[in-house]
Design a protein around this motif. Structure first.
Motif, short mmCIF file in Angstrom:
data_model
loop_
_atom_site.label_atom_id
_atom_site.label_comp_id
_atom_site.label_asym_id
_atom_site.label_seq_id
_atom_site.Cartn_x
_atom_site.Cartn_y
_atom_site.Cartn_z
N TYR A 79 0.66 -1.20 0.13
CA TYR A 79 0.04 -0.10 0.01
C TYR A 79 1.01 1.29 0.18
O TYR A 79 1.83 1.33 0.56
CB TYR A 79 -0.87 0.09 1.24
CG TYR A 79 -1.77 -1.29 1.57
CD1 TYR A 79 -3.14 -0.86 1.71
CD2 TYR A 79 -1.29 -2.36 1.78
CE1 TYR A 79 -3.96 -1.91 1.90
CE2 TYR A 79 -2.09 -3.57 2.07
CZ TYR A 79 -3.28 -3.31 2.22
OH TYR A 79 -4.41 -4.46 2.56
N ALA A 80 0.67 2.49 -0.69
CA ALA A 80 1.28 3.52 -0.73
C ALA A 80 0.25 4.72 -0.83
O ALA A 80 -0.71 4.69 -1.54
CB ALA A 80 2.25 3.36 -2.09
N GLY A 81 0.70 5.77 -0.20
CA GLY A 81 -0.22 6.98 -0.08
C GLY A 81 0.15 7.62 -1.36
O GLY A 81 1.35 8.05 -1.48
N CYS A 82 -0.71 8.16 -2.27
CA CYS A 82 -0.54 8.57 -3.56
C CYS A 82 -1.22 9.80 -3.94
O CYS A 82 -2.01 10.37 -2.91
CB CYS A 82 -0.70 7.77 -4.79
SG CYS A 82 0.29 6.11 -4.57
N GLY A 83 -1.27 10.45 -4.78
CA GLY A 83 -1.94 11.75 -5.31
C GLY A 83 -3.33 11.61 -5.35
O GLY A 83 -3.93 12.52 -5.35
N ASP A 84 -4.10 10.46 -5.39
CA ASP A 84 -5.36 10.25 -5.28
C ASP A 84 -5.85 9.49 -4.35
O ASP A 84 -6.94 8.94 -4.37
CB ASP A 84 -5.85 9.59 -6.98
CG ASP A 84 -4.97 8.44 -7.11
OD1 ASP A 84 -4.07 7.96 -6.32
OD2 ASP A 84 -5.17 7.71 -8.30
N GLY A 85 -5.15 9.10 -3.38
CA GLY A 85 -5.48 8.56 -2.17
C GLY A 85 -4.48 7.39 -1.79
O GLY A 85 -3.13 7.36 -2.01
N VAL A 86 -4.81 6.19 -1.41
CA VAL A 86 -3.98 5.07 -1.40
C VAL A 86 -4.22 3.82 -2.27
O VAL A 86 -5.13 3.45 -2.67
CB VAL A 86 -4.39 4.35 0.03
CG1 VAL A 86 -3.59 2.99 0.61
CG2 VAL A 86 -4.20 5.18 1.25
N ASN A 87 -3.10 3.72 -2.82
CA ASN A 87 -3.09 2.58 -4.12
C ASN A 87 -2.44 1.31 -3.29
O ASN A 87 -1.53 1.23 -2.57
CB ASN A 87 -2.02 3.09 -5.30
CG ASN A 87 -2.72 4.29 -5.95
OD1 ASN A 87 -2.13 4.41 -6.99
ND2 ASN A 87 -3.58 5.16 -5.23
N VAL A 88 -3.20 0.12 -3.99
CA VAL A 88 -2.94 -1.08 -3.44
C VAL A 88 -2.39 -2.11 -4.48
O VAL A 88 -2.76 -2.15 -5.46
CB VAL A 88 -3.91 -1.80 -2.50
CG1 VAL A 88 -3.44 -2.94 -2.10
CG2 VAL A 88 -4.25 -0.72 -1.63
N TRP A 89 -0.89 -2.80 -4.25
CA TRP A 89 -0.78 -3.55 -5.42
C TRP A 89 -0.27 -4.77 -4.74
O TRP A 89 -0.18 -5.05 -3.64
CB TRP A 89 0.79 -3.17 -5.95
CG TRP A 89 0.73 -1.83 -6.66
CD1 TRP A 89 0.59 -1.77 -8.03
CD2 TRP A 89 0.98 -0.39 -6.06
NE1 TRP A 89 0.65 -0.31 -8.20
CE2 TRP A 89 0.83 0.28 -7.24
CE3 TRP A 89 0.99 0.02 -4.86
CZ2 TRP A 89 0.87 1.59 -7.01
CZ3 TRP A 89 1.38 1.19 -4.43
CH2 TRP A 89 1.22 2.17 -5.91
N SER A 90 -0.30 -5.87 -5.52
CA SER A 90 -0.18 -7.29 -5.27
C SER A 90 1.33 -7.49 -5.17
O SER A 90 2.11 -6.63 -5.40
CB SER A 90 -0.76 -8.30 -6.30
OG SER A 90 0.19 -8.31 -7.37
N SER A 91 1.75 -8.52 -4.29
CA SER A 91 3.18 -8.45 -3.99
C SER A 91 3.98 -8.82 -5.28
O SER A 91 5.21 -8.76 -5.57
CB SER A 91 3.53 -9.90 -3.15
OG SER A 91 3.08 -11.15 -3.77
#
Length: 343
Positions: free
Chosen positions: A292-304
């Motif tokens: 998970y990362a805080g980004c310009g549009d909110g929190v983005n979530v990626w798989s491993s």
């Protein structure tokens, strides 16, 4: 013909604030996730360093750069929210002695380990703020002292730039932190004396080493659950003066944590993902290895594996966030804290 990646068309009941790009996101959010404003303020009190302490159900965070109304000097404040209190308030915490411009933080022992950006008189580095009650001469409890101790304030003879974020390895206790030059760019620190790098500090031996370089602006970092991978964000796209350069990184890199001559080392650097909106600032990994990362549009979530699973949309973006109890998140959005529940 140009193709545009669109959110996954989910036929169930899910809030529009949760943008699904892969069905795997639903394994995280459930069918009925919620997002609400937990607390709001007139100042940017919820910017960085969120630390959730489950034993007391409290949340600590650091502000953006503010102007102290008494001294008229720039400052960064630490606030605490008692999540069991009614109504909720953000209580200003006053460490003693003060931490020079605290930023990223992590629970550490009986307190919180903070990155201090430093200023023109106090060194940048790592500082421990105790949360244990002080004791008076009569052995009575004296709450709220928040005694602080500098843990590391230089790379041997050279001063750090402005340490930004910090994590502790889950098995060997090594402390890893980033040290970008944002402090100087933002007028908090003198001219940089070191490159933009990642360091490892051994609190037992006192050894501190550079373990990764080649960044424009190293920022957030987080380990995989087993401690075998370290993710580091590079926010070079955000120049630090309010402007942006689209040719600079907005990227998360992954490193293997290896042993070389019996010493931990970061090897096999590779691009994990690039954010499409703003920069990946604060970063966390859940128990299943999703990133998970805080980004310009909110929190983005990626798989491993680096597949974009979904986004938690927040207007104006999210700098950092913390996991709470099971299925709970706290998002730092400057004047607001958002509360997310997965179910």
């Amino acid at each position: 013909m140009a193709l545009t990646l669109l959110p996954y068309a989910y036929a169930g009941n899910i809030s529009s604030a949760f943008q699904v790009y892969d069905p795997g996101f639903l394994n995280i959010t459930g069918a009925h996730p919620t997002i609400s404003i937990l607390l709001s303020n007139t100042t940017a009190f919820a910017h960085e360093g969120p630390v959730y302490l489950p034993t007391t159900n409290t949340l600590y965070m650091t502000s953006n750069i503010l102007t102290d109304p008494t001294t008229n000097q720039t400052t960064i404040q630490i606030s605490k929210v008692d999540l069991d209190a009614h109504p909720l308030t953000a209580e200003i915490v006053r460490p003693s002695p003060p931490i020079p411009n605290p930023n990223g933080g992590i629970a550490y022992g009986d307190g919180i380990l903070y990155c201090g950006l430093g200023n023109f008189t106090d060194p940048a580095g790592l500082y421990v703020m105790s949360l244990a009650a002080a004791t008076t001469t009569n052995n009575e409890s004296a709450q709220g002292s928040y005694a602080t101790t500098p843990l590391l304030t230089s790379f041997y003879s050279r001063p750090f730039n402005s340490p930004n974020d910090v994590v502790v390895h889950p098995t060997d206790g090594g402390i890893y932190f980033t040290d970008p030059t944002y402090g100087s760019i933002q007028g908090l620190r003198p001219a940089p004396q070191l490159p933009n790098q990642v360091y490892r500090f051994d609190p037992v031996s006192g050894n501190v080493r550079v373990v990764a370089d080649g960044f424009v602006k190293p920022n957030g970092l987080s380990f995989s659950p087993d401690g075998r991978v370290l993710y580091v964000t590079d926010t070079g796209y955000a120049l630090g003066n309010g402007s942006f350069d689209p040719l600079m990184p907005a990227t998360i890199y992954a490193y293997d944590v290896s042993l070389i001559h019996n010493q931990p080392a970061l090897t096999h650097r590779r691009v994990f993902v690039m954010a499409d909106n703003g920069v990946p600032d604060g970063i966390k990994v859940d128990a299943q290895g999703n990133v998970y990362a805080g980004c310009g549009d909110g929190v983005n979530v990626w798989s491993s594996g680096g597949v974009l699973l979904g986004k938690i949309l927040v207007e104006g973006g999210v700098a950092n966030f913390a996991f709470g109890r099971t299925g709970e998140m706290f998002l730092m959005a400057e004047e607001r804290i958002y509360h997310v529940m997965f179910n």
